[in-house]
Scaffold this motif. Structure first.
Motif, PDB file in Angstrom:
ATOM      1  N   ARG B 148       0.843  -1.208   0.000  1.00  0.00           N
ATOM      2  CA  ARG B 148       0.000   0.000   0.000  1.00  0.00           C
ATOM      3  C   ARG B 148       0.882   1.263   0.000  1.00  0.00           C
ATOM      4  O   ARG B 148       0.645   2.201  -0.747  1.00  0.00           O
ATOM      5  CB  ARG B 148      -0.901  -0.003   1.226  1.00  0.00           C
ATOM      6  N   ASP B 149       1.918   1.258   0.838  1.00  0.00           N
ATOM      7  CA  ASP B 149       2.798   2.428   0.932  1.00  0.00           C
ATOM      8  C   ASP B 149       3.457   2.763  -0.407  1.00  0.00           C
ATOM      9  O   ASP B 149       3.617   3.916  -0.769  1.00  0.00           O
ATOM     10  CB  ASP B 149       3.899   2.179   1.971  1.00  0.00           C
ATOM     11  N   TYR B 150       3.886   1.689  -1.140  1.00  0.00           N
ATOM     12  CA  TYR B 150       4.657   1.922  -2.365  1.00  0.00           C
ATOM     13  C   TYR B 150       3.830   1.708  -3.628  1.00  0.00           C
ATOM     14  O   TYR B 150       4.334   1.891  -4.728  1.00  0.00           O
ATOM     15  CB  TYR B 150       5.881   1.001  -2.383  1.00  0.00           C
ATOM     16  N   GLY B 151       2.621   1.241  -3.504  1.00  0.00           N
ATOM     17  CA  GLY B 151       1.791   0.966  -4.675  1.00  0.00           C
ATOM     18  C   GLY B 151       2.267  -0.260  -5.434  1.00  0.00           C
ATOM     19  O   GLY B 151       2.157  -0.329  -6.665  1.00  0.00           O
ATOM     20  N   ALA B 152       2.822  -1.244  -4.729  1.00  0.00           N
ATOM     21  CA  ALA B 152       3.392  -2.430  -5.381  1.00  0.00           C
ATOM     22  C   ALA B 152       2.330  -3.498  -5.614  1.00  0.00           C
ATOM     23  O   ALA B 152       1.292  -3.516  -4.960  1.00  0.00           O
ATOM     24  CB  ALA B 152       4.520  -2.996  -4.530  1.00  0.00           C
ATOM     25  N   GLU B 153       2.611  -4.397  -6.564  1.00  0.00           N
ATOM     26  CA  GLU B 153       1.684  -5.476  -6.897  1.00  0.00           C
ATOM     27  C   GLU B 153       2.003  -6.740  -6.126  1.00  0.00           C
ATOM     28  O   GLU B 153       1.142  -7.564  -5.874  1.00  0.00           O
ATOM     29  CB  GLU B 153       1.771  -5.803  -8.395  1.00  0.00           C
ATOM     30  N   ARG B 154       3.278  -6.862  -5.790  1.00  0.00           N
ATOM     31  CA  ARG B 154       3.692  -8.112  -5.136  1.00  0.00           C
ATOM     32  C   ARG B 154       4.815  -7.788  -4.139  1.00  0.00           C
ATOM     33  O   ARG B 154       5.653  -6.907  -4.398  1.00  0.00           O
ATOM     34  CB  ARG B 154       4.200  -9.066  -6.216  1.00  0.00           C
ATOM     35  N   ALA B 155       4.806  -8.489  -3.024  1.00  0.00           N
ATOM     36  CA  ALA B 155       5.844  -8.253  -2.011  1.00  0.00           C
ATOM     37  C   ALA B 155       6.410  -9.586  -1.542  1.00  0.00           C
ATOM     38  O   ALA B 155       5.667 -10.525  -1.265  1.00  0.00           O
ATOM     39  CB  ALA B 155       5.254  -7.509  -0.827  1.00  0.00           C
ATOM     40  N   THR B 156       7.754  -9.644  -1.503  1.00  0.00           N
ATOM     41  CA  THR B 156       8.423 -10.820  -0.940  1.00  0.00           C
ATOM     42  C   THR B 156       9.182 -10.371   0.299  1.00  0.00           C
ATOM     43  O   THR B 156       9.957  -9.405   0.232  1.00  0.00           O
ATOM     44  CB  THR B 156       9.408 -11.423  -1.963  1.00  0.00           C
ATOM     45  N   LEU B 157       8.939 -11.048   1.398  1.00  0.00           N
ATOM     46  CA  LEU B 157       9.525 -10.607   2.671  1.00  0.00           C
ATOM     47  C   LEU B 157      10.514 -11.640   3.225  1.00  0.00           C
ATOM     48  O   LEU B 157      10.336 -12.841   3.043  1.00  0.00           O
ATOM     49  CB  LEU B 157       8.414 -10.379   3.711  1.00  0.00           C
TER      50      LEU B 157
END
Lengths: 492, 209
Positions: B148-157
């Motif tokens: 949400r903060d960066y407007g990303a589609e996918r996040a890998t943590l």
């Protein structure tokens, strides 16, 4: 056998009496709220700053599905910590997060400057707790100490000094007395201040003791490497302290000193001679943590709590000197300068003072103080002796220290001596809380001052001179005009 | 004439100095004393309940917990105890719709002021301390917020554990940031669609409850 039982019973009664006296002295001795007022400004600033910084990432931390999601709180926090981990944020929808946050900023700002202090202190506590629970997974020591200090500031009248409330009160008085230069209203010591201060002191002892004992479980606090490990934590570190690897004795010494200080704080802080050192070491430790590990806010907040350990009147005197200003009228606290004899012209009754005191040392010091002020003192050590002395010297004033006399002697003093031999004399009686039951059952003229611990020699003499002045002014009036001498003496 | 260590030495108005005589009924005075004792017990109950603790200590904690919870006095104060340990950070790789990727980590030194840095630091530390379902849930929260903060589609943590460097390592020419001091644990890959759907479901559940 019967005599032994009596002795044991008396000793037990005496012991319990002393316990009660000490408890009452500790918790119920009125205290000036200056230190708590200064603490309000500092803690208020920290609370305001904390809320302000939350505002920089409000969405991330406070939205329903942000870093601290409501789902996480409901399924884990409220289960683990119980249903009383309450926060008003649980009921704030995302669309209202910013308005509520700005309102909280306004309230904490009012608390800091002392506007509507009674209310804003309580609201600030609610705010501190609510922010802390809502963002529970991003909390650390700062939030805990903020909550502790704000809680105790709610109890104390922390807006008594240095507050907008005080300014407004003065302005109102000025309005109602146009053309008169209205002096700041006097601030009296209160029980609430003392209870809040004592709570803070005890709580800080618990904090440091728990911190110290918790560390004793860890081997690194025993082998001396704990301080190095703390400084070698790259995520905490703000200053590169790796050069200390070459001076292991230093980090080991610091480790042991930290443990010794934390564990001993709860015991040594109550010793007047050790107190400045304990506070100095504590302040240095928190300053060091701030400098090296970047935990400035936590360190400052802990140091703000140290104000509870300072004498509020000395703190006030120091700050008045530093800022070259007055924080209120000094009639409550200031003893007349030594060069000025505190006896008003015409009173004359302090030429001779009969001093009843069981302690030779204390009596000697009081007599010396009286002598310095030009008054002679005759020291007696028992009630019979006192009665004899009063017959010999019909005009003398009296200082009677009843703090260590038996209950029977207190009774004799109030029932026999006070209505007769002391009736027309300036008199100061020193008592302990436990002995004050008699005050309700006797008529006490206004020139008979009662001082309840704690007080010092100068207070006693100052009160005696006030009593003499009062007596003198009453003597000059007709008997019919005299103020009724019923009920307890008022010192003011 | 004794004097208290810090209590007000000057003359106190007598009516102020006598709590039991004016405004305080005997019952009020007794209640005040009882509250003081109760509060002191509550204050010590939280540190005492930290493991290892006895049944008595846990019993005291259970009795006091509503009071200390409401006032947020439920803290053990075991700062840097029992040992100062290494620390956790959250590493992430964000992928955007246009194919860009962004790598980052929190806490990081760009986060200012320092208080905010500590907030992020505590998030990653909490994640490191959690396990099981709670950790999974928190990871999803982190991934959702980062998307949400960066407007990303996918996040890998990833969870990055940074072990502390011993003194001997520094003396031998090493540093606090040597590669072998880091341990990285993958936490999962999440898409914004999936995260936002689960979020809506959660919000709906929350409202329904």
């Amino acid at each position: 056998m019967g005599r032994t039982v009596q002795i044991i019973q008396r000793e037990c009664r005496d012991y319990l009496g002393r316990v009660v006296d000490n408890w009452n002295d500790f918790w119920f001795t009125p205290r000036d709220p200056f230190a708590m007022s200064v603490m309000r400004i500092l803690v208020g600033w920290m609370v305001f700053y904390t809320v302000l910084v939350w505002g920089m990432r409000l969405d991330s931390f406070f939205n329903v599905d942000g870093f601290n999601s409501m789902e996480m709180l409901e399924k884990h926090l409220l289960v683990e910590e119980g249903p009383f981990a309450l926060s008003f944020w649980y009921w704030v929808p995302d669309s209202m997060v910013y308005p509520v946050h700005y309102l909280c900023l306004a309230v904490t700002f009012c608390f800091m400057v002392g506007l509507f202090t009674r209310w804003t202190s309580i609201l600030s506590l609610i705010i501190v707790i609510s922010y802390a629970y809502r963002a529970r997974y991003a909390n650390y020591g700062l939030d805990q100490i903020n909550a502790i200090l704000t809680l105790y500031l709610c109890i104390a009248p922390c807006g008594a000094y240095l507050s907008v409330d005080r300014l407004l009160r003065r302005r109102r008085r000025q309005k109602s007395n146009p053309g008169v230069d209205v002096a700041p209203e006097p601030v009296y010591p209160t029980l609430a201040t003392n209870i809040a201060t004592r709570m803070t002191q005890v709580h800080f002892c618990v904090i440091y003791l728990a911190a110290g004992l918790g560390k004793l479980f860890g081997e690194t606090w025993w082998d001396g490497t704990a301080m190095w490990r703390g400084l070698a934590n790259a995520e905490y570190q703000t200053l590169d302290m790796t050069w200390l690897a070459y001076f292991p004795w230093f980090t080991e010494l610091m480790t042991h000193m930290t443990i010794a200080w934390e564990v001993s704080f709860a015991f040594l802080i109550w010793r007047p001679l050790m107190r400045p050192w304990m506070l100095l070491v504590g302040a240095s430790m928190h300053f060091g943590i701030g400098l090296m590990l970047g935990m400035w806010t936590f360190g400052f907040c802990m140091m703000f709590g140290y104000l509870a350990f300072l004498d509020p009147l000395k703190l006030r005197a120091v700050l008045q000197y530093v800022f070259r200003t007055s924080f209120g009228p000094d009639d409550v606290v200031v003893v007349p300068p030594a060069t000025t004899r505190p006896v008003p012209a015409g009173a004359g009754t302090l030429e001779h003072v009969v001093l009843l005191d069981h302690s030779e040392e204390s009596a000697g010091k009081t007599a010396a103080e009286l002598e310095r002020l030009g008054a002679g003192a005759r020291v007696v050590s028992g009630l019979d002796e006192l009665m004899g002395a009063l017959e010999d010297e019909p005009d003398s004033a009296v200082i009677a220290n009843l703090q260590k006399v038996s209950a029977e002697d207190v009774e004799r003093y109030f029932c026999s001596l006070q209505p007769l031999a002391l009736q027309n004399r300036a008199c100061v009686t020193l008592m302990r809380h436990r002995q004050t039951g008699w005050l309700d059952s006797v008529s006490m003229p206004d020139h008979h001052r009662i001082l309840i611990l704690p007080c010092d020699r100068k207070d006693v003499i100052n009160e005696l001179s006030k009593a003499a002045a009062y007596l003198s002014s009453q003597e000059s009036r007709s008997r019919a005009d005299r103020a009724p001498a019923v009920g307890m003496a008022s010192l003011y | 004439m004794t004097s208290d260590m810090t209590a007000t030495p000057p003359v106190a108005p007598v009516d102020e100095a006598r709590p039991r005589r004016r405004g305080w009924s005997l019952a009020g005075f007794v209640l005040l004393n009882l509250w003081i004792v109760f509060h002191l017990l509550a204050v010590v109950s939280a540190p005492l309940s930290v493991s290892p603790s006895s049944n008595v200590e846990r019993g005291l904690w259970m009795a006091m917990s509503p009071y200390v919870q409401i006032l947020y006095q439920n803290n053990g104060f075991h700062f840097f105890a029992p040992n100062p340990e290494g620390s956790n950070s959250v590493r992430y790789v964000l992928e955007f719709e246009d194919g860009r990727t962004l790598e980052g980590k929190f806490p990081n030194r760009d986060i200012w002021p320092r208080l905010l840095y500590h907030r992020y630091f505590m998030l990653s530390e909490t994640l490191g301390a959690l396990g099981g379902e709670a950790r999974e849930r928190m990871v999803r929260d982190f991934a959702r917020q980062l998307c949400r903060d960066y407007g990303a589609e996918r996040a890998t943590l990833f969870l990055e554990w940074h072990e502390l460097a011993r003194r001997e390592r520094i003396l031998a020419g090493g540093s606090l940031y040597d590669d072998d001091l880091y341990q990285v644990t993958p936490l999962g890959t999440f898409t914004w669609d999936e995260l936002s759907k689960s979020s809506n479901a959660n919000v709906a559940t929350t409202s329904a409850e």
